[in-house]
Design an enzyme around this catalytic site. Structure first.
Site, short mmCIF file in Angstrom:
data_model
loop_
_atom_site.label_atom_id
_atom_site.label_comp_id
_atom_site.label_asym_id
_atom_site.label_seq_id
_atom_site.Cartn_x
_atom_site.Cartn_y
_atom_site.Cartn_z
N ILE A 13 0.83 -1.22 0.00
CA ILE A 13 0.00 0.00 0.00
C ILE A 13 0.85 1.26 0.00
CG2 ILE A 13 -1.96 -1.13 1.14
CD1 ILE A 13 -1.11 0.47 3.70
N SER A 14 2.16 1.13 -0.15
CA SER A 14 3.06 2.28 -0.09
C SER A 14 3.07 3.08 -1.39
CB SER A 14 4.49 1.80 0.21
OG SER A 14 5.44 2.79 -0.13
#
Length: 199
Positions: free
Chosen positions: A11-12
């Site tokens: 999710i970065s």
């Protein structure tokens, strides 16, 4: 032959902005890569970082400028406030671990597919259908989304320990087997130069 441990979170946003440049650099230098997805929130907690929502307003404002700026620089589609962020990163991480164990596909493409789904395609990578779609697009068996969950959970937890022990405190983070560490997609050029013996 150099080896790179690649610590990242599915999710970065900065992992998304890294694209597949790591894979291009590794191919150029004959380096191998071990993909180590981590729980970025636990990594922050263990290494002195904070989730974006808990950071000082000046850091939040800078992040809001820097992410779109870097995306424009790289020519990448980017949504600063995606519909499905934050979301549970464990299912996609487990699938990636299962894919690495199974082989036969493109792990760099899979990593990028997950992050692109979040930051450019408004998809929820905690959903099985999205995970299967990303697996198939990267040349893996979509059934990996449901298999290897126990092993995935164990490896995922170990990846966090490995990250902390290796000195990795953010994502993406690249650790070369000679001990050199590089933090952030904007340090990939430095990694390239290091592997070339120029830095």
């Amino acid at each position: 032959m150099p080896h790179i441990d690649y610590y990242f979170a599915t999710i970065s946003p900065y992992t998304y902005l890294a694209g597949t440049r790591l894979e291009e650099i590794a191919a150029k230098h004959g380096a191998t890569i071990t993909y180590k997805p981590v729980d970025i929130l636990q990594q922050f907690a263990r290494t002195g970082g904070q989730p974006p929502k808990d950071r000082h307003i000046s850091r939040q404002e800078y992040r809001a400028q820097e992410l779109p700026r870097q995306a424009r620089k790289l020519g990448m589609t980017f949504n600063l406030k995606p519909a499905h962020w934050p979301t549970n990163m464990a299912p996609s991480s487990y699938a990636l671990i299962a894919a690495q164990n199974a082989g036969g596909g493109d792990l760099g493409a899979l990593t990028h597919a997950f992050t692109r789904a979040v930051w450019a395609e408004e998809k929820n990578i905690a959903e099985d259908d999205v995970i299967r779609e990303c697996l198939a697009a990267a040349g893996f068996d979509p059934a990996l989304a449901e298999s290897g969950l126990l092993e995935g959970a164990e490896t995922y937890a170990q990846n966090l320990e490995d990250a902390v022990n290796a000195g990795a405190f953010g994502a993406p983070f690249y650790v070369v087997d000679d001990g050199a560490r590089f933090w952030g997609q904007d340090r990939l050029e430095d990694l390239d130069l290091h592997l070339s013996g120029k830095l």
